[in-house]
Design a protein around this motif. Structure first.
Motif, PDB file in Angstrom:
ATOM      1  N   VAL A   6       0.844  -1.081   0.050  1.00  0.00           N
ATOM      2  CA  VAL A   6      -0.020  -0.073  -0.126  1.00  0.00           C
ATOM      3  C   VAL A   6       0.839   1.446   0.082  1.00  0.00           C
ATOM      4  O   VAL A   6       1.819   1.238   0.599  1.00  0.00           O
ATOM      5  CB  VAL A   6      -0.767  -0.139   1.352  1.00  0.00           C
ATOM      6  N   ASP A   7       0.330   2.185  -0.719  1.00  0.00           N
ATOM      7  CA  ASP A   7       1.000   3.584  -0.608  1.00  0.00           C
ATOM      8  C   ASP A   7       0.186   4.894  -0.981  1.00  0.00           C
ATOM      9  O   ASP A   7      -0.735   4.571  -1.747  1.00  0.00           O
ATOM     10  CB  ASP A   7       2.161   3.661  -1.660  1.00  0.00           C
ATOM     11  N   CYS A  19      -4.901  11.958  -0.996  1.00  0.00           N
ATOM     12  CA  CYS A  19      -5.246  12.134  -2.279  1.00  0.00           C
ATOM     13  C   CYS A  19      -5.328  11.114  -3.284  1.00  0.00           C
ATOM     14  O   CYS A  19      -5.773  11.128  -4.443  1.00  0.00           O
ATOM     15  CB  CYS A  19      -4.868  13.491  -2.719  1.00  0.00           C
ATOM     16  N   SER A  20      -4.583   9.946  -2.993  1.00  0.00           N
ATOM     17  CA  SER A  20      -4.353   8.943  -3.760  1.00  0.00           C
ATOM     18  C   SER A  20      -3.905   7.810  -2.880  1.00  0.00           C
ATOM     19  O   SER A  20      -3.230   7.610  -2.039  1.00  0.00           O
ATOM     20  CB  SER A  20      -3.619   9.163  -5.120  1.00  0.00           C
ATOM     21  N   ILE A  21      -4.253   6.546  -3.699  1.00  0.00           N
ATOM     22  CA  ILE A  21      -3.673   5.315  -2.642  1.00  0.00           C
ATOM     23  C   ILE A  21      -3.436   4.268  -4.027  1.00  0.00           C
ATOM     24  O   ILE A  21      -4.153   4.009  -4.856  1.00  0.00           O
ATOM     25  CB  ILE A  21      -4.884   4.824  -1.784  1.00  0.00           C
ATOM     26  N   GLY A  22      -2.350   3.736  -3.971  1.00  0.00           N
ATOM     27  CA  GLY A  22      -2.098   2.506  -5.032  1.00  0.00           C
ATOM     28  C   GLY A  22      -1.774   1.103  -3.859  1.00  0.00           C
ATOM     29  O   GLY A  22      -1.588   1.027  -2.948  1.00  0.00           O
ATOM     30  N   ILE A  23      -2.459   0.124  -4.599  1.00  0.00           N
ATOM     31  CA  ILE A  23      -2.432  -0.815  -3.841  1.00  0.00           C
ATOM     32  C   ILE A  23      -2.170  -2.149  -4.764  1.00  0.00           C
ATOM     33  O   ILE A  23      -2.422  -2.291  -6.121  1.00  0.00           O
ATOM     34  CB  ILE A  23      -4.207  -1.556  -3.463  1.00  0.00           C
ATOM     35  N   TRP A  37      -6.279   4.659  -7.007  1.00  0.00           N
ATOM     36  CA  TRP A  37      -7.456   5.551  -6.959  1.00  0.00           C
ATOM     37  C   TRP A  37      -7.113   6.918  -6.524  1.00  0.00           C
ATOM     38  O   TRP A  37      -6.337   7.193  -5.423  1.00  0.00           O
ATOM     39  CB  TRP A  37      -8.421   4.785  -5.864  1.00  0.00           C
ATOM     40  N   LEU A  38      -7.562   7.827  -7.230  1.00  0.00           N
ATOM     41  CA  LEU A  38      -7.669   9.096  -6.762  1.00  0.00           C
ATOM     42  C   LEU A  38      -8.650   9.419  -5.855  1.00  0.00           C
ATOM     43  O   LEU A  38      -9.662   8.698  -5.831  1.00  0.00           O
ATOM     44  CB  LEU A  38      -7.714  10.238  -7.930  1.00  0.00           C
ATOM     45  N   ILE A  39      -8.239  10.096  -4.756  1.00  0.00           N
ATOM     46  CA  ILE A  39      -9.238  10.229  -3.523  1.00  0.00           C
ATOM     47  C   ILE A  39      -9.568  11.908  -3.507  1.00  0.00           C
ATOM     48  O   ILE A  39      -8.534  12.771  -3.271  1.00  0.00           O
ATOM     49  CB  ILE A  39      -8.563   9.914  -2.103  1.00  0.00           C
ATOM     50  N   ASN A  40     -10.581  12.288  -3.067  1.00  0.00           N
ATOM     51  CA  ASN A  40     -10.887  13.783  -3.010  1.00  0.00           C
ATOM     52  C   ASN A  40     -10.691  13.957  -1.364  1.00  0.00           C
ATOM     53  O   ASN A  40     -11.917  13.488  -0.412  1.00  0.00           O
ATOM     54  CB  ASN A  40     -12.523  14.192  -3.523  1.00  0.00           C
ATOM     55  N   PRO A  41     -10.008  14.613  -0.933  1.00  0.00           N
ATOM     56  CA  PRO A  41      -9.579  14.820   0.452  1.00  0.00           C
ATOM     57  C   PRO A  41     -10.472  15.954   1.067  1.00  0.00           C
ATOM     58  O   PRO A  41     -10.503  15.795   2.396  1.00  0.00           O
ATOM     59  CB  PRO A  41      -8.012  15.160   0.602  1.00  0.00           C
ATOM     60  N   ASP A  42     -11.091  16.808   0.378  1.00  0.00           N
ATOM     61  CA  ASP A  42     -11.863  17.686   0.899  1.00  0.00           C
ATOM     62  C   ASP A  42     -11.213  18.511   1.717  1.00  0.00           C
ATOM     63  O   ASP A  42     -11.860  19.093   2.632  1.00  0.00           O
ATOM     64  CB  ASP A  42     -13.231  17.023   1.588  1.00  0.00           C
ATOM     65  N   GLN A  43      -9.874  18.900   1.210  1.00  0.00           N
ATOM     66  CA  GLN A  43      -8.980  19.831   1.856  1.00  0.00           C
ATOM     67  C   GLN A  43      -8.061  20.645   1.008  1.00  0.00           C
ATOM     68  O   GLN A  43      -8.126  20.175  -0.357  1.00  0.00           O
ATOM     69  CB  GLN A  43      -8.136  18.985   2.918  1.00  0.00           C
ATOM     70  N   HIS A  44      -7.402  21.453   1.497  1.00  0.00           N
ATOM     71  CA  HIS A  44      -6.445  22.113   0.670  1.00  0.00           C
ATOM     72  C   HIS A  44      -5.325  21.572   0.290  1.00  0.00           C
ATOM     73  O   HIS A  44      -4.924  20.444   0.973  1.00  0.00           O
ATOM     74  CB  HIS A  44      -6.120  23.639   1.311  1.00  0.00           C
ATOM     75  N   LEU A 146       0.757   4.027  -7.083  1.00  0.00           N
ATOM     76  CA  LEU A 146       0.822   2.946  -7.560  1.00  0.00           C
ATOM     77  C   LEU A 146       2.200   2.407  -7.964  1.00  0.00           C
ATOM     78  O   LEU A 146       2.724   1.149  -7.803  1.00  0.00           O
ATOM     79  CB  LEU A 146       0.026   2.620  -8.874  1.00  0.00           C
ATOM     80  N   GLU A 147       2.940   3.059  -8.631  1.00  0.00           N
ATOM     81  CA  GLU A 147       4.465   2.834  -8.882  1.00  0.00           C
ATOM     82  C   GLU A 147       5.109   2.325  -7.350  1.00  0.00           C
ATOM     83  O   GLU A 147       6.094   1.637  -7.481  1.00  0.00           O
ATOM     84  CB  GLU A 147       5.262   4.103  -9.472  1.00  0.00           C
ATOM     85  N   ASP A 148       4.850   3.299  -6.421  1.00  0.00           N
ATOM     86  CA  ASP A 148       5.451   3.008  -5.137  1.00  0.00           C
ATOM     87  C   ASP A 148       5.057   1.758  -4.586  1.00  0.00           C
ATOM     88  O   ASP A 148       5.992   0.968  -3.902  1.00  0.00           O
ATOM     89  CB  ASP A 148       5.238   4.295  -4.133  1.00  0.00           C
ATOM     90  N   ALA A 149       3.810   1.359  -4.576  1.00  0.00           N
ATOM     91  CA  ALA A 149       3.118   0.173  -3.947  1.00  0.00           C
ATOM     92  C   ALA A 149       3.963  -0.905  -4.737  1.00  0.00           C
ATOM     93  O   ALA A 149       4.206  -1.965  -4.310  1.00  0.00           O
ATOM     94  CB  ALA A 149       1.696   0.239  -4.042  1.00  0.00           C
ATOM     95  N   ARG A 150       3.946  -0.888  -6.107  1.00  0.00           N
ATOM     96  CA  ARG A 150       4.717  -2.058  -6.864  1.00  0.00           C
ATOM     97  C   ARG A 150       6.194  -1.899  -6.668  1.00  0.00           C
ATOM     98  O   ARG A 150       6.554  -3.391  -6.270  1.00  0.00           O
ATOM     99  CB  ARG A 150       4.444  -1.718  -8.465  1.00  0.00           C
ATOM    100  N   ALA A 151       6.837  -1.149  -6.298  1.00  0.00           N
ATOM    101  CA  ALA A 151       8.166  -1.144  -5.992  1.00  0.00           C
ATOM    102  C   ALA A 151       8.417  -1.514  -4.867  1.00  0.00           C
ATOM    103  O   ALA A 151       9.190  -2.500  -4.362  1.00  0.00           O
ATOM    104  CB  ALA A 151       8.764   0.286  -6.054  1.00  0.00           C
ATOM    105  N   THR A 152       7.540  -1.338  -3.749  1.00  0.00           N
ATOM    106  CA  THR A 152       7.325  -1.821  -2.474  1.00  0.00           C
ATOM    107  C   THR A 152       7.304  -3.504  -2.503  1.00  0.00           C
ATOM    108  O   THR A 152       8.072  -4.152  -1.778  1.00  0.00           O
ATOM    109  CB  THR A 152       6.627  -1.311  -1.511  1.00  0.00           C
ATOM    110  N   ALA A 153       6.444  -3.995  -3.333  1.00  0.00           N
ATOM    111  CA  ALA A 153       6.083  -5.278  -3.514  1.00  0.00           C
ATOM    112  C   ALA A 153       7.341  -6.062  -4.107  1.00  0.00           C
ATOM    113  O   ALA A 153       7.838  -7.070  -3.497  1.00  0.00           O
ATOM    114  CB  ALA A 153       4.870  -5.726  -4.241  1.00  0.00           C
ATOM    115  N   ASN A 154       8.113  -5.373  -5.080  1.00  0.00           N
ATOM    116  CA  ASN A 154       9.115  -5.919  -5.544  1.00  0.00           C
ATOM    117  C   ASN A 154      10.400  -6.145  -4.659  1.00  0.00           C
ATOM    118  O   ASN A 154      11.328  -6.881  -4.456  1.00  0.00           O
ATOM    119  CB  ASN A 154       9.717  -5.420  -6.777  1.00  0.00           C
TER     120      ASN A 154
END
Length: 209
Positions: A6-7, A19-23, A37-44, A146-154
């Motif tokens: 996860v990242d 504001c985003s999560i990679g799995i 997934w992009l996430i709307n944080p409802d924040q600045h 997503l790239e960070d999550a994939r690198a972490t898996a590898n």
């Protein structure tokens, strides 16, 4: 050798501003699923954060909030082995987002490839994800969820292969780490055990916005 990496990326310094999560899901040592997934944080959005991950307020406009996305994300967490690079950050983002949305914590064990690599690759001058990835010949676009999550898996697969272990739990225990846990009402950190008693943290509603 099953686990989920996860990242998170955040809009600002608040851990509740995902504001985003990679799995990335790994089954029997192979990547079988990956998605961002992009996430709307409802924040600045802080300009510094934008400069790092390149996600802008316009990009998350119309995207689901964390609360709306959580039913989709929950199956990737519940009763799984979760892995992140610098897990203290990503797990705190998860907790703060859950707290802000008044959602229950899922139950899972978690592991940190940053701390594991510090012990296993002690000779390295740095244990940042890009440095460890480069050590293993893993190329990726840093600070993309997503790239960070994939690198972490590898990276974890490389560590498991190098140390000849079949699971994150085996690897963590072999190097003296206490496995992190999240559960309804609290969590325990992934940390060096060294004979220390297990420190538990109770649920505290998040008041940061």
């Amino acid at each position: 050798m099953d686990f989920v990496t996860v990242d998170f990326e955040t809009a600002n310094s608040s851990r509740s501003s995902a504001c985003s999560i990679g799995i990335v899901e790994v089954a029997q040592g192979k990547i079988v699923f990956e998605q961002e997934w992009l996430i709307n944080p409802d924040q600045h959005f802080d300009p510094m954060n934008i400069s790092i991950h390149k996600i802008t307020p316009h990009m998350v406009k119309g995207q689901p909030t964390f609360q709306e996305l959580w039913p989709t994300l929950l199956p990737f967490f519940e009763n799984k082995s979760i892995v992140a690079h610098n897990a203290s950050f990503d797990m705190s983002v998860l907790r703060y987002c859950l707290d802000r949305a008044s959602l229950n914590y899922p139950a899972f064990n978690y592991y940190c490839t940053y701390l594991l690599s510090k012990k296993i690759l002690a000779h390295m001058p740095s244990h940042k994800l890009n440095i460890i990835s480069n050590h293993y010949g893993i190329t990726f676009n840093h600070h993309d969820a997503l790239e960070d999550a994939r690198a972490t898996a590898n990276v974890l697969l490389k560590l498991l292969e190098q140390e000849q272990h079949n699971s994150p739990a085996e690897l963590a225990k072999a190097h003296g780490y206490q496995i992190g846990q999240m559960y309804a009402g609290g969590y325990t950190s992934f940390s060096a055990s060294a004979g220390k008693s297990k420190k538990k943290f109770a649920f505290r509603p998040n008041t940061r916005k």
